[in-house]
Scaffold this active site. Structure first.
Site, PDB file in Angstrom:
ATOM      1  N   CYS A  12       0.733  -1.270  -0.318  1.00  0.00           N
ATOM      2  CA  CYS A  12       0.193  -0.371  -0.255  1.00  0.00           C
ATOM      3  C   CYS A  12       0.286   1.213   0.155  1.00  0.00           C
ATOM      4  CB  CYS A  12      -0.614  -0.061   0.888  1.00  0.00           C
ATOM      5  SG  CYS A  12      -0.246  -0.312   2.267  1.00  0.00           S
ATOM      6  N   HIS A  41       5.607  -6.536   8.129  1.00  0.00           N
ATOM      7  CA  HIS A  41       5.761  -7.920   8.548  1.00  0.00           C
ATOM      8  C   HIS A  41       5.938  -8.738   7.422  1.00  0.00           C
ATOM      9  CE1 HIS A  41       2.889  -6.717  11.765  1.00  0.00           C
ATOM     10  NE2 HIS A  41       4.296  -6.415  12.398  1.00  0.00           N
ATOM     11  N   CYS A  96       2.446   6.349   8.668  1.00  0.00           N
ATOM     12  CA  CYS A  96       1.684   6.966   7.437  1.00  0.00           C
ATOM     13  C   CYS A  96       1.108   8.341   7.352  1.00  0.00           C
ATOM     14  CB  CYS A  96       0.733   5.279   6.731  1.00  0.00           C
ATOM     15  SG  CYS A  96      -0.249   6.194   5.242  1.00  0.00           S
ATOM     16  N   HIS A 124      -2.094  -5.246  18.246  1.00  0.00           N
ATOM     17  CA  HIS A 124      -1.604  -4.445  16.907  1.00  0.00           C
ATOM     18  C   HIS A 124      -0.672  -3.090  16.984  1.00  0.00           C
ATOM     19  CE1 HIS A 124      -0.614  -2.632  13.240  1.00  0.00           C
ATOM     20  NE2 HIS A 124      -0.878  -4.234  12.593  1.00  0.00           N
ATOM     21  N   GLU A 126      -0.035  -0.927  15.293  1.00  0.00           N
ATOM     22  CA  GLU A 126      -1.165   0.825  15.824  1.00  0.00           C
ATOM     23  C   GLU A 126      -1.811   0.995  16.820  1.00  0.00           C
ATOM     24  OE1 GLU A 126      -3.464   0.493  11.622  1.00  0.00           O
ATOM     25  OE2 GLU A 126      -4.141   2.602  12.207  1.00  0.00           O
ATOM     26  N   THR A 162      -6.554   1.518  10.635  1.00  0.00           N
ATOM     27  CA  THR A 162      -6.481   2.145   9.815  1.00  0.00           C
ATOM     28  C   THR A 162      -7.065   0.601   9.091  1.00  0.00           C
ATOM     29  OG1 THR A 162      -4.030   1.419   9.150  1.00  0.00           O
ATOM     30  CG2 THR A 162      -5.716   3.903   9.606  1.00  0.00           C
ATOM     31  N   ASN A 220      -2.778  -8.897   7.969  1.00  0.00           N
ATOM     32  CA  ASN A 220      -3.304  -7.980   7.086  1.00  0.00           C
ATOM     33  C   ASN A 220      -3.218  -9.268   5.846  1.00  0.00           C
ATOM     34  OD1 ASN A 220      -2.255  -7.397   4.208  1.00  0.00           O
ATOM     35  ND2 ASN A 220      -1.243  -6.182   5.905  1.00  0.00           N
ATOM     36  N   SER A 263       1.926  -5.343   3.144  1.00  0.00           N
ATOM     37  CA  SER A 263       3.407  -5.549   3.620  1.00  0.00           C
ATOM     38  C   SER A 263       3.868  -6.118   2.261  1.00  0.00           C
ATOM     39  CB  SER A 263       3.372  -5.832   4.416  1.00  0.00           C
ATOM     40  OG  SER A 263       3.133  -7.405   5.075  1.00  0.00           O
TER      41      SER A 263
END
Ligand code: F3S
Length: 269
Positions: A12, A41, A96, A124, A126, A162, A220, A263
């Site tokens: 991304c 990751h 990000c 996580h 984040e 996110t 993800n 990732s």
């Protein structure tokens, strides 16, 4: 065998930017630079960066005073910035921009006196950083049951990790309505995850099986694989590198689909 790659697959925007910054930092600092946690990751990319001189530390206190530290795309709690300033570290901030925006919105909710509820995975990085911006009293929820177990509050402010899916977020926000007189909701979801999911659904109509490429430790990528396996009704395999591919998995098939988590670098896909 024909191989089709999903329209949206792999890095991304935020991860691509962080990796570029990591390579530039490693190449321009011969005395070494450290990232706070693995930059992404993906073990293959982390190894490649290590060969170029990017070390990994788990705590900001492990970075030698006066040297450089790279913040990865997931972002960090405010105390990491404070500590980096105290240690006079050179900060290379690859958070990000969409994650930074979520930090600012979360801070604004806390400053306005809302009880902050974060929808996401509690462990996580984040979400851990978001919790720090949300102040004391913040709660993290992941399921309808988590929301039902929450105590009510007059004013609740909501943000999401996110990478959550919009439909799941909307469901939990709906449940939260019963918990507050006033509910303020920010849509902090980035569409990179949804785009990858939609692309793989389109691909599934054209192929006999799907290979999902990415770190086994990438949340993800694993979610993408689980979706292929459980919801799309196709044989699916999750691999990190081409060495893991086994021809017998695809016996009698003519078209294979390939996708990858946010990732996974292009050179691995
Ligand atoms: Fe940023 Fe979205 Fe990627 S928030 S790190 S661009 S998944």
């Amino acid at each position: 065998m024909e191989v089709l790659v999903a329209d949206a697959a792999g890095f991304c925007m935020g991860v691509k930017r962080a990796c570029q910054m990591a390579f530039e930092a490693a190449d321009s600092r011969p005395d070494g630079v450290r990232s706070l946690g693995p930059i992404i990751h993906n073990p293959q990319l982390v190894r490649r960066l290590a060969e170029r001189g990017l070390g990994v530390v788990e705590s900001i206190d492990d970075v030698p005073a006066g040297s450089a530290v790279l913040i990865r795309s997931h972002g960090v709690p405010p105390e990491v910035y404070r500590r980096a300033a105290e240690l006079e570290l050179e900060l290379i901030d690859a958070t990000c921009p969409l994650v930074r925006k979520a930090h600012r919105l979360t801070e604004s909710l806390a400053a306005e006196g809302y009880r902050v509820v974060i929808v996401g995975e509690p462990d996580h990085p984040e979400v851990r950083a978001l919790s720090a911006y949300a102040g004391p009293g913040a709660r993290v929820v992941q399921t309808v049951e988590n929301v039902r177990a929450l105590e009510s509050a007059p004013r609740i402010g909501v943000v999401a990790q996110t990478t959550q899916l919009l439909g799941d977020y909307a469901r939990l926000v709906g449940e939260l309505l019963a918990k507050a007189d006033e509910l303020k909701v920010f849509n902090t979801i980035c569409n990179a995850t949804a785009l990858r999911q939609q692309a793989v659904e389109k691909l599934a109509e054209l192929v006999d099986a799907i290979v999902v490429v990415g770190g086994k430790n990438s949340a993800n990528t694993t979610r993408l694989y689980q979706r292929c396996r459980d919801k799309l009704g196709l044989p699916a395999r999750h691999i990190e590198t081409a060495d893991e591919l086994r021809p017998e998995w695809f016996a009698g098939m003519t078209r294979l689909g390939v996708t990858a988590g946010a990732s996974t670098p292009d050179w691995i896909i």
